[in-house]
Scaffold this motif. Structure first.
Motif, PDB file in Angstrom:
ATOM      1  N   LYS A 142       0.840  -1.205   0.000  1.00 27.89           N
ATOM      2  CA  LYS A 142       0.000   0.000   0.000  1.00 27.89           C
ATOM      3  C   LYS A 142       0.881   1.262   0.000  1.00 27.89           C
ATOM      4  N   ASP A 173       2.803  -2.596  -9.081  1.00 29.06           N
ATOM      5  CA  ASP A 173       2.767  -3.743  -9.996  1.00 29.06           C
ATOM      6  C   ASP A 173       4.149  -4.357 -10.136  1.00 29.06           C
ATOM      7  N   ARG A 225      -0.750 -16.727  -7.612  1.00 25.93           N
ATOM      8  CA  ARG A 225      -1.106 -15.464  -6.947  1.00 25.93           C
ATOM      9  C   ARG A 225      -2.556 -15.620  -6.511  1.00 25.93           C
TER      10      ARG A 225
HETATM   11  N1  LIG Z   1      -0.208  -1.908  -7.684  1.00 22.41           N
HETATM   12  C1  LIG Z   1      -1.026  -2.871  -7.272  1.00 22.41           C
HETATM   13  N2  LIG Z   1      -1.526  -2.844  -6.043  1.00 22.41           N
HETATM   14  C2  LIG Z   1      -2.321  -3.849  -5.659  1.00 22.41           C
HETATM   15  C3  LIG Z   1      -2.659  -4.916  -6.510  1.00 22.41           C
HETATM   16  N3  LIG Z   1      -3.484  -5.747  -5.829  1.00 22.41           N
HETATM   17  C4  LIG Z   1      -3.643  -5.224  -4.583  1.00 22.41           C
HETATM   18  N4  LIG Z   1      -2.960  -4.079  -4.468  1.00 22.41           N
HETATM   19  C5  LIG Z   1      -2.845  -3.200  -3.376  1.00 22.41           C
HETATM   20  O1  LIG Z   1      -2.064  -3.819  -2.364  1.00 22.41           O
HETATM   21  C6  LIG Z   1      -2.431  -3.228  -1.151  1.00 22.41           C
HETATM   22  C7  LIG Z   1      -2.536  -4.306  -0.119  1.00 22.41           C
HETATM   23  O2  LIG Z   1      -2.715  -3.667   1.096  1.00 22.41           O
HETATM   24  P1  LIG Z   1      -2.492  -4.393   2.437  1.00 22.41           P
HETATM   25  O3  LIG Z   1      -3.346  -5.620   2.465  1.00 22.41           O
HETATM   26  O4  LIG Z   1      -2.736  -3.376   3.493  1.00 22.41           O
HETATM   27  O5  LIG Z   1      -1.050  -4.861   2.447  1.00 22.41           O
HETATM   28  P2  LIG Z   1       0.309  -4.068   2.535  1.00 22.41           P
HETATM   29  O6  LIG Z   1       0.136  -2.639   2.185  1.00 22.41           O
HETATM   30  O7  LIG Z   1       1.278  -4.813   1.689  1.00 22.41           O
HETATM   31  O8  LIG Z   1       0.664  -4.186   3.998  1.00 22.41           O
HETATM   32  P3  LIG Z   1       1.180  -5.471   4.721  1.00 22.41           P
HETATM   33  O9  LIG Z   1       0.622  -6.654   4.038  1.00 22.41           O
HETATM   34  O10 LIG Z   1       0.686  -5.367   6.087  1.00 22.41           O
HETATM   35  O11 LIG Z   1       2.662  -5.441   4.602  1.00 22.41           O
HETATM   36  C8  LIG Z   1      -3.732  -2.488  -1.364  1.00 22.41           C
HETATM   37  O12 LIG Z   1      -3.472  -1.105  -1.304  1.00 22.41           O
HETATM   38  C9  LIG Z   1      -4.169  -2.900  -2.723  1.00 22.41           C
HETATM   39  O13 LIG Z   1      -4.829  -1.869  -3.407  1.00 22.41           O
HETATM   40  C10 LIG Z   1      -2.143  -4.899  -7.796  1.00 22.41           C
HETATM   41  O14 LIG Z   1      -2.382  -5.786  -8.625  1.00 22.41           O
HETATM   42  N5  LIG Z   1      -1.315  -3.884  -8.167  1.00 22.41           N
END
Ligand SMILES: Nc1nc2c(ncn2[C@@H]2O[C@H](COP(=O)(O)OP(=O)(O)OP(=O)(O)O)[C@@H](O)[C@H]2O)c(=O)[nH]1
Length: 472
Positions: free
Chosen positions: A360, A372, A394
């Motif tokens: 995020k 991405d 995934r």
């Molecule tokens: N760029 C991008 N972002 C994605 C995709 N799928 C999910 N996300 C984003 O990944 C983020 C996942 O958020 P969280 O579940 O809070 O995970 P995180 O930010 O990695 O935090 P932690 O898992 O706690 O480390 C969200 O903001 C989603 O919008 C994708 O295909 N591309």
């Protein structure tokens, strides 16, 4: 050298055919003969070799006109020039209208061959030849009509009944023939020739049982055309023509039975109908084969396209668009089967659950394309480490999972460490990507993949907490 040899062959063939025909039909009063095979040789040579064949045709024709027919030198030269010019012109017209040296494989080409290859040259040769013969006093003015007809018919007959055989046998390459049908063709041809010899040479006209017998020849000739090859059929036709004309001229055969004053006309009619049917049937068969071949090729192309498209659709249905790894549905479908197999064999199935750290924040700080690329980097690390039999997928936005057949907990931890290491070494300045990885191993009590992944998820969550000291 090749051209000289070709011309020599043409000259010798022309002269030999002229000599043989004249000797065979010596008793008959026609001039030059009722069936003139040299015309077929000349047309075939002109069609196959183009303009280069003219010296050979001229040499053969000159020998026949001067030595054999004993024409005066100027007339022999003039008629020999006609003998060259007409087949060369006919061949040009045939090639111009059909764009082919073998105008027998399309119905339109057959018509062009008959009109431009046989009739036009025959009429021209007869008109010019008779004019020259009349001018030299060889043919009296009252004999012009009959000389013209005889010349035209003998010339056209020679081209029509011998030309296709020569052209096909001299030009169609061996691989285009159908060797599988050799014995069938041989048997039919031998039976037909025996029949023709019996009908036209073996039985005197006065005791011939039935004047319609020669019409039975249609069956074997068309048989060869359809079942074997046009080459075999035209060769048989040429042989039958020689036998039928020779026998009839000798006063044998059934056509004398009709009481007609012109039995040769009936032979000619029979051969023309037989020849036309053979060429037309041959062209139709070849057109059908060409259409079938085209259809087969189109089918093959279509099948290849369908297979490619099916593969593409399968890929799209089972793969994640961004990383190319198994998507959630496919991962679970294959994963359940792997778990069932692990239960059956009693071998351990290792499971990893991988969650990208701080995606995020990456998205918010650098934009979604960087997010991405972080996801792709984790996928790349998984691919670099997993074996061929492992399954990686995934299964959520920033969540990956892997199943490792025949792998216990220690082995699974090793894989987890290697993925983390691969991810670290792939980090570039400006974008550091980390992931939390949970490990679990299948237990016999696992009712399904969910249970196994839940344990891996819990382990991953614990690791994430221990690394960040915060919540999820
Ligand atoms: N760029 C991008 N972002 C994605 C995709 N799928 C999910 N996300 C984003 O990944 C983020 C996942 O958020 P969280 O579940 O809070 O995970 P995180 O930010 O990695 O935090 P932690 O898992 O706690 O480390 C969200 O903001 C989603 O919008 C994708 O295909 N591309």
């Amino acid at each position: 050298m090749r051209i000289e040899l070709q011309n020599l062959t043409v000259a010798l063939a022309f002269a030999a055919a002229g000599f043989g025909t004249s000797a065979l039909l010596a008793g008959y009063s026609f001039f030059p003969s009722p069936f003139w095979p040299p015309a077929g040789i000349a047309l075939a040579a002109a069609l196959l070799s183009g303009n280069r064949a003219w010296p050979g045709i001229f040499a053969g024709a000159f020998f026949v006109n001067w030595r054999l027919f004993g024409l005066p030198l100027p007339l022999a030269t003039a008629i020999s020039l006609v003998n060259v010019a007409t087949p060369v012109l006919g061949a040009l017209l045939v090639r111009w209208t059909t764009r082919s040296k073998q105008p027998f494989f399309r119905l339109r080409h057959v018509v062009c061959f008959i009109v431009f290859g046989a009739l036009v040259p025959a009429c021209l040769a007869a008109s010019t030849g008779v004019a020259l013969a009349v001018a030299s006093g060889l043919v009296p003015p009252q004999g012009i009509d009959s000389a013209w007809w005889r010349w035209t018919l003998s010339e056209a007959g020679g081209i029509f009944l011998l030309g296709p055989t020569l052209i096909l046998w001299c030009s169609v390459r061996r691989r285009q023939r159908q060797p599988g049908n050799f014995w069938e063709a041989f048997t039919v041809a031998a039976a037909t020739l025996s029949f023709a010899v019996a009908v036209f040479l073996g039985i005197r006209a006065s005791v011939h049982p039935f004047e319609g017998l020669p019409y039975l020849l249609f069956a074997p000739v068309l048989w060869l055309t359809v079942r074997c090859s046009l080459q075999a059929a035209t060769a048989l036709l040429s042989a039958v023509a020689l036998i039928a004309i020779g026998g009839t001229l000798l006063g044998l055969g059934p056509f004398h039975l009709l009481g007609s004053t012109q039995p040769l006309l009936n032979v000619g009619l029979l051969l023309v109908v037989l020849g036309t049917s053979t060429l037309a049937m041959g062209a139709l068969v070849s057109e059908r084969r060409a259409a079938e071949e085209k259809l087969r090729r189109m089918n093959e192309t279509l099948e290849r396209r369908v297979a490619r498209r099916t593969e593409e659709l399968h890929y799209r249905a089972t793969r994640d668009g961004l990383t190319g790894m198994a998507n959630r549905a496919y991962f679970f479908e294959r994963g359940e089967a792997m778990l069932a197999e692990a239960h059956d064999t009693g071998r351990p199935l290792g499971a990893l659950l991988i969650d990208v750290d701080g995606l995020k924040v990456i998205n918010d700080s650098y934009g979604h394309h960087m997010g991405d690329s972080a996801i792709s980097r984790v996928a790349g690390a998984c691919r670099a480490v997993l074996r061929k039999d492992d399954l990686g997928g995934r299964i959520g936005g920033d969540e990956f999972a892997a199943l490792l057949p025949d792998t216990d907990e220690a082995g699974a931890r090793g894989v987890s460490a290697r993925i983390a290491e691969a991810l670290r070494s792939a980090s570039t300045e400006g974008l550091e990507v980390g992931a939390s990885i949970g490990v679990a191993v299948s237990e016999s009590s696992d009712g399904g993949l969910d249970a196994l992944l839940r344990r891996a998820d819990a382990a991953m969550y614990a690791e994430k907490q221990s690394r960040s000291g915060g919540g999820r």
